[in-house]
Design a protein around this motif. Structure first.
Motif, PDB file in Angstrom:
ATOM      1  N   ASN A  46       0.821  -1.215   0.000  1.00  0.00           N
ATOM      2  CA  ASN A  46       0.000   0.000   0.000  1.00  0.00           C
ATOM      3  C   ASN A  46       0.853   1.262   0.000  1.00  0.00           C
ATOM      4  N   GLY A  47       2.135   1.103  -0.340  1.00  0.00           N
ATOM      5  CA  GLY A  47       2.981   2.274  -0.557  1.00  0.00           C
ATOM      6  C   GLY A  47       3.989   2.596   0.523  1.00  0.00           C
ATOM      7  N   ASP A  48       3.998   1.829   1.616  1.00  0.00           N
ATOM      8  CA  ASP A  48       4.923   2.137   2.710  1.00  0.00           C
ATOM      9  C   ASP A  48       6.263   1.434   2.467  1.00  0.00           C
ATOM     10  N   ILE A  49       7.020   1.926   1.479  1.00  0.00           N
ATOM     11  CA  ILE A  49       8.298   1.294   1.125  1.00  0.00           C
ATOM     12  C   ILE A  49       9.505   2.110   1.605  1.00  0.00           C
ATOM     13  N   GLN A  50       9.258   3.192   2.342  1.00  0.00           N
ATOM     14  CA  GLN A  50      10.354   4.064   2.757  1.00  0.00           C
ATOM     15  C   GLN A  50      11.386   3.338   3.609  1.00  0.00           C
ATOM     16  N   LYS A  51      10.914   2.448   4.498  1.00  0.00           N
ATOM     17  CA  LYS A  51      11.854   1.742   5.388  1.00  0.00           C
ATOM     18  C   LYS A  51      12.821   0.855   4.591  1.00  0.00           C
ATOM     19  N   ILE A  52      12.341   0.284   3.473  1.00  0.00           N
ATOM     20  CA  ILE A  52      13.207  -0.532   2.617  1.00  0.00           C
ATOM     21  C   ILE A  52      14.221   0.362   1.908  1.00  0.00           C
ATOM     22  N   ILE A  53      13.739   1.468   1.360  1.00  0.00           N
ATOM     23  CA  ILE A  53      14.616   2.392   0.638  1.00  0.00           C
ATOM     24  C   ILE A  53      15.680   2.975   1.576  1.00  0.00           C
ATOM     25  N   ASP A  54      15.291   3.298   2.812  1.00  0.00           N
ATOM     26  CA  ASP A  54      16.253   3.822   3.802  1.00  0.00           C
ATOM     27  C   ASP A  54      17.405   2.837   4.013  1.00  0.00           C
ATOM     28  N   GLU A  55      17.063   1.547   4.147  1.00  0.00           N
ATOM     29  CA  GLU A  55      18.090   0.519   4.372  1.00  0.00           C
ATOM     30  C   GLU A  55      18.996   0.361   3.144  1.00  0.00           C
ATOM     31  N   LEU A  56      18.400   0.460   1.957  1.00  0.00           N
ATOM     32  CA  LEU A  56      19.187   0.340   0.722  1.00  0.00           C
ATOM     33  C   LEU A  56      20.117   1.541   0.550  1.00  0.00           C
ATOM     34  N   GLN A  57      19.623   2.733   0.870  1.00  0.00           N
ATOM     35  CA  GLN A  57      20.465   3.933   0.794  1.00  0.00           C
ATOM     36  C   GLN A  57      21.618   3.846   1.781  1.00  0.00           C
ATOM     37  N   LEU A  58      21.322   3.343   2.985  1.00  0.00           N
ATOM     38  CA  LEU A  58      22.362   3.185   4.007  1.00  0.00           C
ATOM     39  C   LEU A  58      23.422   2.190   3.539  1.00  0.00           C
ATOM     40  N   ALA A  59      22.972   1.075   2.927  1.00  0.00           N
ATOM     41  CA  ALA A  59      23.909   0.063   2.430  1.00  0.00           C
ATOM     42  C   ALA A  59      24.796   0.635   1.327  1.00  0.00           C
ATOM     43  N   GLU A  60      24.189   1.422   0.425  1.00  0.00           N
ATOM     44  CA  GLU A  60      24.966   2.009  -0.670  1.00  0.00           C
ATOM     45  C   GLU A  60      25.982   3.018  -0.131  1.00  0.00           C
ATOM     46  N   ASN A  61      25.553   3.867   0.804  1.00  0.00           N
ATOM     47  CA  ASN A  61      26.463   4.863   1.377  1.00  0.00           C
ATOM     48  C   ASN A  61      27.604   4.202   2.147  1.00  0.00           C
ATOM     49  N   THR A  62      27.308   3.107   2.832  1.00  0.00           N
ATOM     50  CA  THR A  62      28.344   2.368   3.561  1.00  0.00           C
ATOM     51  C   THR A  62      29.371   1.811   2.583  1.00  0.00           C
ATOM     52  N   GLU A  63      28.878   1.280   1.454  1.00  0.00           N
ATOM     53  CA  GLU A  63      29.782   0.781   0.405  1.00  0.00           C
ATOM     54  C   GLU A  63      30.690   1.894  -0.108  1.00  0.00           C
ATOM     55  N   LYS A  64      30.083   3.066  -0.338  1.00  0.00           N
ATOM     56  CA  LYS A  64      30.846   4.195  -0.856  1.00  0.00           C
ATOM     57  C   LYS A  64      31.908   4.652   0.145  1.00  0.00           C
ATOM     58  N   LEU A  65      31.548   4.631   1.428  1.00  0.00           N
ATOM     59  CA  LEU A  65      32.512   5.019   2.462  1.00  0.00           C
ATOM     60  C   LEU A  65      33.695   4.061   2.492  1.00  0.00           C
ATOM     61  N   LYS A  66      33.393   2.769   2.379  1.00  0.00           N
ATOM     62  CA  LYS A  66      34.460   1.757   2.383  1.00  0.00           C
ATOM     63  C   LYS A  66      35.358   1.922   1.163  1.00  0.00           C
ATOM     64  N   ALA A  67      34.739   2.278   0.033  1.00  0.00           N
ATOM     65  CA  ALA A  67      35.488   2.404  -1.217  1.00  0.00           C
ATOM     66  C   ALA A  67      36.333   3.664  -1.276  1.00  0.00           C
ATOM     67  N   SER A  68      35.979   4.624  -0.428  1.00  0.00           N
ATOM     68  CA  SER A  68      36.704   5.896  -0.454  1.00  0.00           C
ATOM     69  C   SER A  68      38.091   5.740   0.152  1.00  0.00           C
ATOM     70  N   ASP A  69      39.077   6.303  -0.503  1.00  0.00           N
ATOM     71  CA  ASP A  69      40.445   6.270   0.006  1.00  0.00           C
ATOM     72  C   ASP A  69      40.725   7.392   0.993  1.00  0.00           C
ATOM     73  N   GLU A  70      39.801   8.338   1.045  1.00  0.00           N
ATOM     74  CA  GLU A  70      40.019   9.496   1.921  1.00  0.00           C
ATOM     75  C   GLU A  70      39.627   9.147   3.355  1.00  0.00           C
ATOM     76  N   THR A  71      40.351   9.637   4.285  1.00  0.00           N
ATOM     77  CA  THR A  71      40.013   9.493   5.700  1.00  0.00           C
ATOM     78  C   THR A  71      39.718  10.879   6.258  1.00  0.00           C
ATOM     79  N   ILE A  72      38.498  11.010   6.715  1.00  0.00           N
ATOM     80  CA  ILE A  72      38.093  12.311   7.216  1.00  0.00           C
ATOM     81  C   ILE A  72      38.461  12.409   8.692  1.00  0.00           C
TER      82      ILE A  72
END
Length: 358
Positions: free
Chosen positions: A332-358
């Motif tokens: 019924n349209g409540d897919i935000q919780k799934i998208i939030d988890e997918l965005q978090l997973a993608e951002n975590t991947e990007k952080l791991k892939a980054s060579d920069e250390t903040i």
């Protein structure tokens, strides 16, 4: 962290100055890109201000506690110290994610294509369910949905439906829905109560602006026909439906949703540009090893991404192993919780892939 944010501030001040320059304003492509960058940098500047305030509070509290001459001030300083100590790591995590380079397409509107896959009539019904799920989700986000073209199934739903979604950061959210969606349930057409598995494919294209794709209209053959309904019968007598044939690629795009031929042509051209843009995007992604490895936004249309199991009331996203027993709300349209988890997973991947250390 402050050194990194100082570099960002310099860029923010530079962009702030650029977007008021007449030569930039006259260059639509650059102006749009700089405005998007300005909006993203402004969020970072707000976080920077909060970070400076918290670090200053921490330093001030440490000085008062070290002095110790005023018991009441020390007590207040300890509270301020605890608040800053707790807040700074959280803020640093937020800033780290904001510093991840954004996909420039994330801010774009999208064209979504939902097609029935294996499963006959039940697959068409499921494609209709997915369309309704997305419509309700988009409404909850305040986004606008507009149908471009559809081909109804014989027992309900759609063999294919194409629609546009416009709003804030649409592609950055909807891109996670691209792939094969699978449903397990007793079909409406099943008389013996057996659970069947059917599928539908979702394609999410970032909507291309005119300056993103140079479309040579001499290579596009425009066919005008009457609109048709289920079974192919004509539903009006005016030649308002549009079919575009892109000769170099063999792509065919149809639009018959609007009563006006001009509006149908405009919509069909948007879809054609978006498909051509996606072809170029796919080439770039194929050359980018990090994007190719990404488990949550590979763009692989053949990848099974999610299963909707009705007997067990569960939805499983296979990319991140997420299972939720909340099927009715999700469809019924409540897919935000799934998208939030997918965005978090993608951002975590990007952080791991980054060579920069903040």
């Amino acid at each position: 962290m402050l050194d990194k944010l100082e570099i960002v501030k310099q860029r923010f001040d530079e962009v702030n100055d650029l977007i008021i320059q007449p030569d930039i304003i006259s260059d639509q492509k650059r102006y749009v890109a700089l405005n998007r960058e300005y909006k993203d940098l402004r969020v970072l500047m707000e976080k920077r201000d909060s970070y400076i305030e918290l670090t200053d509070n921490l330093k001030e509290a440490e000085e008062i506690i070290a002095d110790g001459s005023d018991a009441e001030m020390v007590e207040m300083a300890k509270m301020q110290y605890d608040e800053a100590k707790e807040g700074i790591p959280k803020l640093e995590d937020e800033i780290r994610f904001l510093l991840i380079p954004k996909d420039p397409d994330d801010a774009k509107d999208v064209v979504v294509e939902v097609r029935a896959g294996t499963g006959g009539d039940e697959a068409s019904i499921f494609a209709g369910d997915l369309y309704r799920m997305y419509t309700k989700y988009c409404e909850s986000k305040g986004w606008n949905v507009s149908v471009v073209d559809l081909n109804e199934g014989t027992a309900g739903g759609f063999k294919e439906i194409i629609f546009e979604v416009s709003g804030e950061e649409v592609y950055g959210t909807m891109k996670f829905e691209a792939g094969v969606h699978r449903v397990q349930r007793v079909p409406q057409t099943e008389t013996q109560g057996r659970v069947h598995t059917s599928a539908a494919t979702v394609v999410v294209l970032p909507e291309a602006e005119e300056f993103d794709v140079e479309l040579d209209m001499s290579e596009v053959r425009i066919e005008r026909t009457t609109s048709t309904g289920p079974g192919g019968q004509s539903v009006n007598t005016t030649y308002s439906a549009i079919k575009l044939h892109h000769e170099p690629t063999g792509m065919i795009v149809s639009c018959q949703d609007q009563k006006s031929s001009h509006k149908n042509l405009e919509k069909a051209l948007k879809v054609l540009r978006s498909r051509l843009y996606e072809m170029e995007l796919a080439k770039k992604q194929a050359a980018d090893s990090e994007k190719r490895k990404s488990m949550v936004s590979s763009g692989d249309r053949s990848a099974k991404i999610r299963t909707y199991n009705y007997p067990q009331g569960r939805v499983t996203d296979h990319r991140i192993g997420l299972t939720l027993y909340d099927l009715q709300n999700i469809v019924n349209g409540d897919i935000q919780k799934i998208i939030d988890e997918l965005q978090l997973a993608e951002n975590t991947e990007k952080l791991k892939a980054s060579d920069e250390t903040i």
